[in-house]
Design an enzyme around this catalytic site. Structure first.
Site, mmCIF file in Angstrom:
data_model
loop_
_atom_site.group_PDB
_atom_site.id
_atom_site.type_symbol
_atom_site.label_atom_id
_atom_site.label_comp_id
_atom_site.label_asym_id
_atom_site.label_seq_id
_atom_site.Cartn_x
_atom_site.Cartn_y
_atom_site.Cartn_z
ATOM 1 N N LEU A 75 4.583 -10.423 27.409
ATOM 2 C CA LEU A 75 3.710 -11.208 26.540
ATOM 3 C C LEU A 75 2.563 -10.386 25.951
ATOM 4 O O LEU A 75 1.613 -10.922 25.395
ATOM 5 C CB LEU A 75 3.163 -12.417 27.300
ATOM 6 C CG LEU A 75 4.245 -13.361 27.837
ATOM 7 C CD1 LEU A 75 3.624 -14.483 28.643
ATOM 8 C CD2 LEU A 75 5.111 -13.895 26.713
ATOM 9 N N CYS A 76 2.677 -9.072 26.031
ATOM 10 C CA CYS A 76 1.653 -8.157 25.528
ATOM 11 C C CYS A 76 1.858 -7.938 24.024
ATOM 12 O O CYS A 76 2.973 -7.710 23.571
ATOM 13 C CB CYS A 76 1.782 -6.845 26.292
ATOM 14 S SG CYS A 76 0.417 -5.732 26.078
ATOM 15 N N HIS A 77 0.780 -7.996 23.261
ATOM 16 C CA HIS A 77 0.876 -7.786 21.816
ATOM 17 C C HIS A 77 1.108 -6.321 21.487
ATOM 18 O O HIS A 77 0.478 -5.449 22.103
ATOM 19 C CB HIS A 77 -0.431 -8.212 21.123
ATOM 20 C CG HIS A 77 -0.664 -9.677 21.147
ATOM 21 N ND1 HIS A 77 -1.237 -10.313 22.228
ATOM 22 C CD2 HIS A 77 -0.398 -10.646 20.239
ATOM 23 C CE1 HIS A 77 -1.324 -11.608 21.974
ATOM 24 N NE2 HIS A 77 -0.819 -11.836 20.782
ATOM 25 N N GLU B 162 -2.714 -1.414 28.054
ATOM 26 C CA GLU B 162 -2.312 -0.080 27.620
ATOM 27 C C GLU B 162 -2.944 0.989 28.506
ATOM 28 O O GLU B 162 -2.286 1.973 28.865
ATOM 29 C CB GLU B 162 -2.680 0.124 26.150
ATOM 30 C CG GLU B 162 -1.835 -0.665 25.176
ATOM 31 C CD GLU B 162 -2.112 -2.170 25.119
ATOM 32 O OE1 GLU B 162 -1.317 -2.894 24.496
ATOM 33 O OE2 GLU B 162 -3.128 -2.638 25.701
ATOM 34 N N ASP C 188 7.247 12.114 40.092
ATOM 35 C CA ASP C 188 8.593 12.550 39.718
ATOM 36 C C ASP C 188 8.712 14.073 39.701
ATOM 37 O O ASP C 188 9.695 14.635 40.187
ATOM 38 C CB ASP C 188 8.973 11.983 38.345
ATOM 39 C CG ASP C 188 10.359 12.415 37.924
ATOM 40 O OD1 ASP C 188 11.320 12.174 38.688
ATOM 41 O OD2 ASP C 188 10.491 12.994 36.826
#
Length: 184
Positions: free
Chosen positions: A85-87, A128, A142
């Site tokens: 639901l992030c713009h 973000e 990683d």
């Protein structure tokens, strides 16, 4: 049909639910576009030998922090693809900084990461900034897991946000920001 729960009423502070309790993308169309900044931080703890490899630039996979920085920037740009639901936002700046975790948390061995994200828009950039920190730290994991599978990501949080209706906010957390300042 989704049952209505106390957390999803019309008076709920949870903006991603409508009056019927259905998840929805918040309409930000009527909000003013303002300069918005968010800073998130976190750290990855590791064995001293792993940190030495990173700091010396002798990790088998290459420049760990350089690659983690690029990964964090890329992640910030892709946040709306990952968080349902992030713009999607036009980011104007993403800066990732690293320093020894011991500079922030006594006795910690690892890397502290800070992400500063900016936009001029109708909604904030906290997600973000959080995504950038998480992916930068996961990239370090990683790249170094062959020598240290016991690394732990800790304390990922928003420590500052500016802009919009709510103005300027800081967490007041003692692990405060390593704010990435733009070049003057």
């Amino acid at each position: 049909m989704t049952p209505k729960t106390p957390e999803t009423t019309a008076t709920s502070p949870l903006t991603h639910f409508d009056a019927q309790g259905q998840a929805h993308m918040v309409d930000v169309g009527a909000k003013a576009a303002t300069h918005r900044i968010a800073v998130a931080t976190g750290r990855i703890e590791m064995q001293p030998e792993t940190l030495a490899l990173i700091e010396s630039g002798t990790a088998k996979k290459g420049d760990v922090l350089g690659i983690a920085r690029i990964a964090g920037i890329m992640a910030a740009k892709k946040t709306s693809d990952l968080i349902p639901l992030c713009h999607p936002l036009a980011l104007t700046r993403v800066a990732i900084e690293f320093e020894a975790a011991s500079a922030r948390v006594e006795g910690a061995c690892g890397i502290f990461c800070s992400a500063t994200v900016e936009t001029v828009g109708q909604t904030g950039v906290e997600m973000e900034a959080l995504t950038a920190v998480q992916i930068a730290l996961l990239t370090i994991y990683d790249m170094c897991k062959a020598v240290d599978r016991g690394m732990v990501v800790r304390d990922v949080m928003v420590v500052e946000k500016r802009g919009g209706k709510s103005g300027h906010w800081t967490s007041g957390d003692s692990r405060q920001t390593l704010a990435c300042q733009p070049d003057e």
